[in-house]
Design a protein around this motif. Structure first.
Motif, PDB file in Angstrom:
ATOM      1  N   VAL A 148       0.864  -1.179   0.000  1.00 46.44           N
ATOM      2  CA  VAL A 148       0.000   0.000   0.000  1.00 46.44           C
ATOM      3  C   VAL A 148       0.900   1.228   0.000  1.00 46.44           C
ATOM      4  O   VAL A 148       1.645   1.463   0.951  1.00 46.44           O
ATOM      5  CB  VAL A 148      -0.945   0.012   1.217  1.00 46.44           C
ATOM      6  N   THR A 149       0.849   1.988  -1.088  1.00 42.68           N
ATOM      7  CA  THR A 149       1.738   3.135  -1.253  1.00 42.68           C
ATOM      8  C   THR A 149       0.994   4.453  -1.025  1.00 42.68           C
ATOM      9  O   THR A 149      -0.232   4.520  -1.074  1.00 42.68           O
ATOM     10  CB  THR A 149       2.357   3.166  -2.663  1.00 42.68           C
ATOM     11  N   SER A 150       1.770   5.503  -0.804  1.00 36.96           N
ATOM     12  CA  SER A 150       1.221   6.859  -0.713  1.00 36.96           C
ATOM     13  C   SER A 150       2.378   7.838  -0.820  1.00 36.96           C
ATOM     14  O   SER A 150       3.541   7.479  -0.606  1.00 36.96           O
ATOM     15  CB  SER A 150       0.464   7.080   0.602  1.00 36.96           C
ATOM     16  N   ARG A 151       2.020   9.072  -1.144  1.00 33.12           N
ATOM     17  CA  ARG A 151       3.027  10.128  -1.270  1.00 33.12           C
ATOM     18  C   ARG A 151       2.457  11.415  -0.671  1.00 33.12           C
ATOM     19  O   ARG A 151       1.456  11.933  -1.153  1.00 33.12           O
ATOM     20  CB  ARG A 151       3.384  10.350  -2.733  1.00 33.12           C
ATOM     21  N   ALA A 152       3.082  11.873   0.409  1.00 27.21           N
ATOM     22  CA  ALA A 152       2.681  13.127   1.054  1.00 27.21           C
ATOM     23  C   ALA A 152       1.191  13.160   1.344  1.00 27.21           C
ATOM     24  O   ALA A 152       0.537  14.181   1.157  1.00 27.21           O
ATOM     25  CB  ALA A 152       3.073  14.318   0.173  1.00 27.21           C
ATOM     26  N   LEU A 153       0.659  12.043   1.817  1.00 22.51           N
ATOM     27  CA  LEU A 153      -0.780  11.945   2.043  1.00 22.51           C
ATOM     28  C   LEU A 153      -1.176  12.370   3.456  1.00 22.51           C
ATOM     29  O   LEU A 153      -2.144  13.116   3.639  1.00 22.51           O
ATOM     30  CB  LEU A 153      -1.255  10.516   1.768  1.00 22.51           C
ATOM     31  N   ALA A 154      -0.447  11.893   4.450  1.00 24.23           N
ATOM     32  CA  ALA A 154      -0.774  12.188   5.845  1.00 24.23           C
ATOM     33  C   ALA A 154       0.381  11.745   6.729  1.00 24.23           C
ATOM     34  O   ALA A 154       1.213  10.934   6.305  1.00 24.23           O
ATOM     35  CB  ALA A 154      -2.058  11.459   6.254  1.00 24.23           C
ATOM     36  N   PRO A 155       0.458  12.260   7.971  1.00 25.38           N
ATOM     37  CA  PRO A 155       1.451  11.746   8.917  1.00 25.38           C
ATOM     38  C   PRO A 155       1.264  10.241   9.124  1.00 25.38           C
ATOM     39  O   PRO A 155       0.155   9.719   8.959  1.00 25.38           O
ATOM     40  CB  PRO A 155       1.151  12.528  10.200  1.00 25.38           C
ATOM     41  N   LEU A 156       2.325   9.569   9.511  1.00 26.56           N
ATOM     42  CA  LEU A 156       2.312   8.108   9.590  1.00 26.56           C
ATOM     43  C   LEU A 156       1.185   7.567  10.462  1.00 26.56           C
ATOM     44  O   LEU A 156       0.523   6.592  10.093  1.00 26.56           O
ATOM     45  CB  LEU A 156       3.658   7.600  10.112  1.00 26.56           C
ATOM     46  N   LYS A 187       8.403   9.629   2.043  1.00 23.48           N
ATOM     47  CA  LYS A 187       8.544  10.685   3.042  1.00 23.48           C
ATOM     48  C   LYS A 187       9.838  11.439   2.798  1.00 23.48           C
ATOM     49  O   LYS A 187      10.688  11.014   2.015  1.00 23.48           O
ATOM     50  CB  LYS A 187       8.552  10.082   4.452  1.00 23.48           C
ATOM     51  N   GLY A 188      10.023  12.519   3.492  1.00 24.73           N
ATOM     52  CA  GLY A 188      11.240  13.304   3.353  1.00 24.73           C
ATOM     53  C   GLY A 188      12.144  13.152   4.555  1.00 24.73           C
ATOM     54  O   GLY A 188      12.235  12.091   5.168  1.00 24.73           O
ATOM     55  N   SER A 189      12.761  14.257   4.940  1.00 24.20           N
ATOM     56  CA  SER A 189      13.750  14.226   6.019  1.00 24.20           C
ATOM     57  C   SER A 189      13.135  13.983   7.391  1.00 24.20           C
ATOM     58  O   SER A 189      13.840  13.662   8.345  1.00 24.20           O
ATOM     59  CB  SER A 189      14.521  15.550   6.041  1.00 24.20           C
ATOM     60  N   SER A 190      11.807  14.137   7.500  1.00 22.82           N
ATOM     61  CA  SER A 190      11.154  13.989   8.808  1.00 22.82           C
ATOM     62  C   SER A 190      10.670  12.567   9.078  1.00 22.82           C
ATOM     63  O   SER A 190       9.895  12.345  10.008  1.00 22.82           O
ATOM     64  CB  SER A 190       9.962  14.944   8.901  1.00 22.82           C
ATOM     65  N   ALA A 191      11.117  11.605   8.294  1.00 21.20           N
ATOM     66  CA  ALA A 191      10.606  10.238   8.425  1.00 21.20           C
ATOM     67  C   ALA A 191      10.794   9.679   9.831  1.00 21.20           C
ATOM     68  O   ALA A 191       9.864   9.106  10.420  1.00 21.20           O
ATOM     69  CB  ALA A 191      11.283   9.335   7.401  1.00 21.20           C
ATOM     70  N   GLU A 192      11.993   9.853  10.381  1.00 24.48           N
ATOM     71  CA  GLU A 192      12.244   9.309  11.725  1.00 24.48           C
ATOM     72  C   GLU A 192      11.368   9.991  12.767  1.00 24.48           C
ATOM     73  O   GLU A 192      10.871   9.329  13.700  1.00 24.48           O
ATOM     74  CB  GLU A 192      13.725   9.473  12.091  1.00 24.48           C
ATOM     75  N   GLU A 193      11.157  11.295  12.616  1.00 25.55           N
ATOM     76  CA  GLU A 193      10.293  12.020  13.553  1.00 25.55           C
ATOM     77  C   GLU A 193       8.853  11.510  13.466  1.00 25.55           C
ATOM     78  O   GLU A 193       8.163  11.406  14.485  1.00 25.55           O
ATOM     79  CB  GLU A 193      10.335  13.514  13.250  1.00 25.55           C
ATOM     80  N   GLU A 194       8.407  11.193  12.263  1.00 31.09           N
ATOM     81  CA  GLU A 194       7.052  10.674  12.112  1.00 31.09           C
ATOM     82  C   GLU A 194       6.893   9.332  12.817  1.00 31.09           C
ATOM     83  O   GLU A 194       5.873   9.064  13.447  1.00 31.09           O
ATOM     84  CB  GLU A 194       6.692  10.521  10.629  1.00 31.09           C
ATOM     85  N   ILE A 195       7.902   8.496  12.688  1.00 32.70           N
ATOM     86  CA  ILE A 195       7.850   7.202  13.379  1.00 32.70           C
ATOM     87  C   ILE A 195       7.804   7.407  14.883  1.00 32.70           C
ATOM     88  O   ILE A 195       6.986   6.802  15.590  1.00 32.70           O
ATOM     89  CB  ILE A 195       9.058   6.331  12.984  1.00 32.70           C
ATOM     90  N   ALA A 196       8.669   8.276  15.388  1.00 38.24           N
ATOM     91  CA  ALA A 196       8.708   8.541  16.828  1.00 38.24           C
ATOM     92  C   ALA A 196       7.382   9.123  17.328  1.00 38.24           C
ATOM     93  O   ALA A 196       6.967   8.859  18.462  1.00 38.24           O
ATOM     94  CB  ALA A 196       9.852   9.495  17.147  1.00 38.24           C
ATOM     95  N   GLY A 197       6.708   9.887  16.474  1.00 36.88           N
ATOM     96  CA  GLY A 197       5.442  10.488  16.870  1.00 36.88           C
ATOM     97  C   GLY A 197       4.239   9.600  16.659  1.00 36.88           C
ATOM     98  O   GLY A 197       3.107  10.022  16.928  1.00 36.88           O
ATOM     99  N   SER A 198       4.467   8.363  16.198  1.00 40.90           N
ATOM    100  CA  SER A 198       3.353   7.464  15.884  1.00 40.90           C
ATOM    101  C   SER A 198       3.345   6.219  16.762  1.00 40.90           C
ATOM    102  O   SER A 198       2.706   5.221  16.427  1.00 40.90           O
ATOM    103  CB  SER A 198       3.443   7.040  14.404  1.00 40.90           C
ATOM    104  N   LEU A 199       4.036   6.275  17.892  1.00 45.12           N
ATOM    105  CA  LEU A 199       4.148   5.087  18.743  1.00 45.12           C
ATOM    106  C   LEU A 199       2.783   4.612  19.236  1.00 45.12           C
ATOM    107  O   LEU A 199       2.524   3.404  19.324  1.00 45.12           O
ATOM    108  CB  LEU A 199       5.082   5.376  19.926  1.00 45.12           C
ATOM    109  N   LYS A 200       1.894   5.556  19.556  1.00 48.78           N
ATOM    110  CA  LYS A 200       0.562   5.180  20.020  1.00 48.78           C
ATOM    111  C   LYS A 200      -0.184   4.401  18.950  1.00 48.78           C
ATOM    112  O   LYS A 200      -0.799   3.358  19.237  1.00 48.78           O
ATOM    113  CB  LYS A 200      -0.233   6.436  20.403  1.00 48.78           C
TER     114      LYS A 200
END
Length: 207
Positions: free
Chosen positions: A129-137, A158-171
Motif C-alpha cells: 500500500v503506497t502513498s506520497r505526502a498523504l498524511a502523517p504516519l 517521506k522526506g527528512s522527517s521520516a524518523e520524527e514521524e515514526i517517533a510520533g506514531s508510537l501510540k
C-alpha cells in the motif's frame, strides 16, 4: 526528458512521456498540479516516485492511496508492468483524470477506484500500500494497515522527517500491534541520475 528516464521506463518510455504530457496539460488545467510544477515534472514528480519500485517484489498487487494525479501509482505501473496497481482516490475530478490517462495509455495493469481507503477495509487486501505526502504516519496507518495482506507492507514516500514521524506514531503503532522492528526508513534510488528518496516501510507478518 532526463536521460535517467530511459533506464527507468525502458521500452515503455513513450508511455511515460505521454503521461507527462497529460500532467503538463489536463493535469495542470484541472488543478491537479500547479503550473509552476510543469518545468520539473520529470525530476520532482516522475523520477522521484520511480525508486519505490525497488522495494516492491515482482508481480505484487499495489494500492496507491490518495493517488491524485497518479503519483506514485501510475509511475509504478508504467515502470513495472508486472505490478497490478489500484489507484484509490475519493475526488471525482481526479478519478476522471486518472481513468482518462489509463485508457489513453492502454494500461491493462491499472484499476481506478473512486472512494476512500476505509471503504475497502474488509473487502480488499494488497501486497503493498503506497502513498506520497498523504498524511502523517499515525493517520496513514489507520487508512493503510487494514489493506495490507499478510507478508505485505505499507510503503510511504517521506522526506527528512521520516524518523520524527515514526517517533510520533508510537501510540498508533501499538494500537495496530505493530512491532518496532517492523518499521524502518529505507533509502531508494540514487544511481544513474535517479534521485535518492526516503520512504517509511511497515511490514506485516506473514501469519
Amino acid at each position: 526528458m532526463p536521460f535517467a528516464a530511459r533506464g527507468v521506463f525502458a521500452d515503455r518510455l513513450p508511455l511515460a512521456e505521454r503521461y507527462v504530457e497529460w500532467l503538463a496539460g489536463a493535469g495542470t488545467v484541472r488543478g491537479l498540479l500547479g503550473p509552476r510544477e510543469v518545468p520539473r515534472l520529470w525530476e520532482r514528480h516522475v523520477l522521484n516516485c520511480a525508486p519505490l519500485g525497488e522495494a516492491i517484489r515482482r508481480d505484487a498487487t499495489v494500492a496507491d492511496l490518495g493517488s491524485g494525479a497518479g503519483l506514485p501509482g501510475l509511475v509504478l505501473a508504467l515502470a513495472r508492468p508486472d505490478l497490478s496497481v489500484t489507484l484509490v482516490e475519493p475526488l471525482l475530478r481526479r478519478t476522471v483524470f486518472l481513468q482518462e490517462v489509463v485508457d489513453d495509455l492502454g494500461l491493462a495493469n491499472v484499476e481506478v477506484v473512486r472512494g476512500r481507503a476505509e471503504e475497502l477495509h474488509g473487502a480488499r487486501t494488497f501486497d503493498v500500500v503506497t502513498s506520497r505526502a498523504l498524511a502523517p504516519l499515525g493517520r496513514l496507518l489507520g487508512w493503510s494497515w487494514p489493506l495490507v495482506a499478510p507478508g505485505g507492507c505499507v510503503l510511504a514516500l517521506k522526506g527528512s522527517s521520516a524518523e520524527e514521524e515514526i517517533a510520533g506514531s508510537l501510540k498508533e503503532l501499538r494500537k495496530h500491534r505493530i512491532a518496532a522492528e517492523a518499521v524502518e526508513v529505507v533509502e531508494l534510488g540514487g544511481s544513474e541520475g535517479v534521485p535518492t528518496v526516503r520512504a517509511i516501510r511497515v511490514v506485516r507478518s506473514g501469519r
